[in-house]
Write an enzyme that holds these catalytic residues in place. Structure first.
Site, PDB file in Angstrom:
ATOM      1  N   LYS A 139       0.818  -1.210   0.000  1.00 60.11           N
ATOM      2  CA  LYS A 139       0.000   0.000   0.000  1.00 60.11           C
ATOM      3  C   LYS A 139       0.858   1.269   0.000  1.00 60.11           C
ATOM      4  CE  LYS A 139      -4.187  -2.150   1.572  1.00 60.11           C
ATOM      5  NZ  LYS A 139      -3.858  -3.523   2.023  1.00 60.11           N
TER       6      LYS A 139
HETATM    7  C1  LIG Z   1      -4.517  -4.618   1.551  1.00 59.19           C
HETATM    8  C2  LIG Z   1      -3.771  -5.869   1.455  1.00 59.19           C
HETATM    9  C3  LIG Z   1      -4.172  -6.906   0.598  1.00 59.19           C
HETATM   10  C4  LIG Z   1      -5.455  -6.830  -0.204  1.00 59.19           C
HETATM   11  O1  LIG Z   1      -5.436  -5.839  -1.205  1.00 59.19           O
HETATM   12  P1  LIG Z   1      -6.822  -5.334  -1.842  1.00 59.19           P
HETATM   13  O2  LIG Z   1      -6.418  -4.240  -2.760  1.00 59.19           O
HETATM   14  O3  LIG Z   1      -7.652  -4.842  -0.695  1.00 59.19           O
HETATM   15  O4  LIG Z   1      -7.443  -6.483  -2.522  1.00 59.19           O
HETATM   16  C5  LIG Z   1      -3.370  -8.029   0.516  1.00 59.19           C
HETATM   17  N1  LIG Z   1      -2.256  -8.159   1.254  1.00 59.19           N
HETATM   18  C6  LIG Z   1      -1.838  -7.191   2.097  1.00 59.19           C
HETATM   19  C7  LIG Z   1      -0.608  -7.399   2.883  1.00 59.19           C
HETATM   20  C8  LIG Z   1      -2.580  -6.023   2.232  1.00 59.19           C
HETATM   21  O5  LIG Z   1      -2.166  -5.063   3.062  1.00 59.19           O
END
Ligand SMILES: *Cc1c(COP(=O)(O)O)cnc(C)c1O
Length: 489
Positions: A139
Site C-alpha cells: 500500500k
Molecule cells: C490490503 C492488502 C491486501 C489486499 O489488497 P486489496 O487491494 O484490498 O485487494 C493483501 N495483502 C496485504 C498485505 C494487504 O495489506
C-alpha cells in the site's frame, strides 16, 4: 475482449496536447469530474465509484515502452499519471510535470531499495516484492504518490483536507507514512480492535505526528468501512470537514497500482501475456491489474487469492455475489467480505450499463446478495479466476517457502498457495504484498523463525504509541473529526 466502448486516444498523451480526462460514476447519476477531483474526492454523490471515461493506451511506440521498462520506476509511474490525468496536472505550480512529482514519490529516502523488485523463484515464476516502502506493505507504493500529490494541490488551492480511512491494517500505516506532518492534512484512521498485528498497529500509532489520529474501533473491518461510508454520505458534515478518502476505492491508488502491473507485464510479456496471482481483499490491487491490461499491457489471467473470506470465489463460481460472515484469519488484511472495488469491475462486466448496476446494488443492499447476469459472469470469468486458501494451507506454504530460504508474509503465502492451483501455461507473477516482519507471530508459528525488521524500522517496538479506543458509533467519530480537523468550517 475489451468490454467497454472505449474511444482510444490516437497519439501519445503529452501534457501539452490532451484534453482533460473525465471520470464517470458507475451509477450514472453524478456529473463527470476531473482526475484531481476523482483523486481528492471519495465516493460519487450517487454512491458510485469513479472510472475513467475512456482507456488511454500507455505505450504507443517501442521507444516509450523500452524507456518504461528500463528506466526508473518513477518514469513508468509518470507515464501512467499523465495518461490518466490528461492535462489536469498542468495548472499546478512548483512541479514541472508528472515526472517531477513521481520522482518526489519514488526517488527519495522512503525507498532505500528499488520500488518493486521482481525476483525469479521458479522456471516461469516470479515474485513481485511490493513491500520495500516505509510501512512494509504494497500500500506504500500508491500512498507515497498520493502524499506529494495531495500536498501540492492543497497548497496551491490554499486548502486543507480531513482524510478519513478505514484500514484492515496496512492502509493505515501507509497513509500515516504518506501524510504525517503535512500541514495541509489531518488524517483519521479507523482500525478494527484486535484484528491487526502489533507491528501493523505500531506503524500507525508511533509516528508522533500531531496531524495523525488513530481510532481503534470496537468492531471488524467491514464495520469500520461502513462507518466511513456513513460519514461520507452525510454531505453537510463531509463538506464542512472537507472529507477525503484514501481507501482502495480512491482512483489515485488504483492508477498508482496499475503502474507495477504494466511495468512487469511489459518486462516479461515478450513471449505472451503474463498471469498475475493477487492476494485479494477489497479487490483494489486485482482491479489495478485489470486496469493495466486496459492500458495495453500484456496482462493475462488474474488469479484472486483469498483466505476464508471467499465472497469473490463464490461469486465467480455460482454467479451470486453474497456477503458472508467476516472471518478472522492469519491473513488479516484480506478479512473482508464485501470488496468495494468489485463495483468497478461489475460496471465493466455489464458493458458499463449503469442502470443494471444500480439494480444489482439495490438488491445487494436490500438482500445482502445479487445475481450476476450470465453475460457479465462470463466476462468476469475470462478475466479472473479465484480460489480460497485455508489457514492450515497458509501455514504449510509459509513452511515450504522457509525451507527454500524464503520468508514471506501470510498474505503472500496465500498467493503462493493459490499459485499452485493455476494451470495456465506461461509466466506467472505472484504479488508479495507485505514484509514478513509485519506478521512476526504467524511467521514464527509456521516456521520457527523470527523475521527481522529492516534496519530503518528496527526501533518499531520501542517507539511510544498514541491511539484511542472508540465505540463503533458514527456520532463519536463525527465528534472527534469536528473537534480536531483543521479544515472544519
Ligand atoms: C490490503 C492488502 C491486501 C489486499 O489488497 P486489496 O487491494 O484490498 O485487494 C493483501 N495483502 C496485504 C498485505 C494487504 O495489506
Amino acid at each position: 475482449m475489451r468490454p467497454c466502448r472505449s474511444i482510444p486516444i490516437p497519439t501519445l498523451p503529452t501534457s501539452a496536447t490532451v484534453g482533460l480526462m473525465r471520470y464517470l460514476s458507475t451509477r450514472g447519476q453524478a456529473p463527470p469530474i476531473s482526475f484531481l477531483e476523482s483523486v481528492l474526492g471519495g465516493l460519487a454523490p450517487d454512491g458510485g465509484l469513479y472510472v475513467p471515461e475512456t482507456w488511454p493506451h500507455l505505450f504507443p511506440n517501442e521507444t516509450e515502452r523500452h524507456n518504461a521498462i528500463l528506466g526508473h520506476y518513477a518514469y513508468t509511474a509518470a507515464r501512467v499519471l499523465l495518461a490518466f490525468s490528461g492535462g489536469d496536472l498542468e495548472g499546478l505550480e512548483q512541479v514541472d510535470d508528472a515526472d517531477a512529482l513521481c520522482l518526489q514519490a519514488y526517488l527519495n529516502g522512503a525507498w532505500p531499495e528499488s520500488v518493486a523488485p521482481l525476483r525469479q523463484i521458479g522456471v516461469s515464476d516470479w515474485l513481485l516484492e511490493l513491500f520495500r516502502g516505509p510501512s512494509l506493505s504494497f500500500k506504500d507504493v500508491a500512498m507515497q504518490l498520493l502524499g506529494p500529490l495531495y500536498d501540492l494541490v492543497l497548497r496551491q488551492q490554499k486548502e486543507r483536507l480531513s482524510i478519513l480511512c478505514a484500514t484492515s491494517g496496512d492502509t493505515g500505516g501507509a497513509a500515516v507514512e504518506a501524510f504525517k506532518n503535512r500541514e495541509t492534512i489531518d488524517l483519521f484512521v479507523l482500525t478494527p480492535r484486535g484484528r491487526v498485528s502489533s507491528a501493523q498497529r505500531r506503524f500507525m500509532t508511533t509516528s508522533g505526528a500531531s496531524n495523525i489520529h488513530v481510532l481503534e474501533v470496537n468492531g471488524d473491518f467491514d464495520i469500520c468501512q461502513a462507518l466511513v461510508k456513513q460519514l461520507f454520505s452525510d454531505t453537510t458534515f463531509a463538506t464542512r470537514a472537507r472529507l477525503s478518502g484514501v481507501n482502495s476505492i480512491n482512483w489515485g491508488r488504483i492508477a498508482a497500482q496499475s503502474v507495477y502491473f504494466a511495468r512487469v507485464a511489459h518486462t516479461l510479456g515478450h513471449l505472451g501475456p503474463v498471469h498475475f496471482v493477487v492476494p485479494t481483499g477489497n479487490f483494489g490491487d486485482a482491479y489495478s491489474g485489470w486496469v493495466a491490461r486496459q492500458l495495453g499491457a500484456p496482462v493475462g489471467r488474474i488469479l484472486l487469492a483469498t483466505n476464508a473470506n471467499d465472497v469473490l470465489v463464490r461469486a465467480l463460481e455460482t454467479g451470486e455475489y453474497r456477503r458472508g460472515p467476516s472471518r478472522a484469519t492469519l491473513s488479516p488484511a484480506m478479512d473482508i467480505q464485501l470488496a468495494s472495488n468489485f463495483e468497478r469491475i461489475l460496471f465493466e462486466a455489464l458493458d458499463r450499463n449503469a442502470d443494471q448496476l444500480c439494480n444489482l446494488q439495490r438488491d445487494l443492499s436490500r438482500d445482502g446478495a445479487c445475481l450476476l447476469p450470465s453475460d457479465a459472469l462470463a466476462r468476469l470469468r475470462t478475466w479472473f479466476s479465484a480460489t480460497s486458501v485455508s489457514d492450515e494451507e497458509t501455514l504449510l506454504q509459509l513452511r515450504i517457502q522457509a525451507q527454500e530460504g524464503n520468508l514471506v508474509c501470510p498474505h503472500t503465502a496465500v498467493g503462493l498457495q493459490a499459485r499452485t492451483r493455476l494451470k495456465e501455461p506461461g509466466f506467472v507473477v505472484t504479488l508479495a504484498t507485505a514484509h514478513p516482519a509485519k506478521f512476526p507471530e504467524t511467521v514464527k508459528q509456521a516456521t520457527g523463525e523470527h523475521p527481522p525488521l529492516p534496519p530503518r524500522s528496527r526501533d518499531l517496538f520501542e517507539r511510544p504509541e498514541r491511539f484511542e479506543q472508540v465505540p463503533a458509533k458514527a456520532e463519536t467519530i463525527r465528534a472527534i473529526v469536528r473537534e480536531r480537523s483543521r479544515a472544519w468550517r
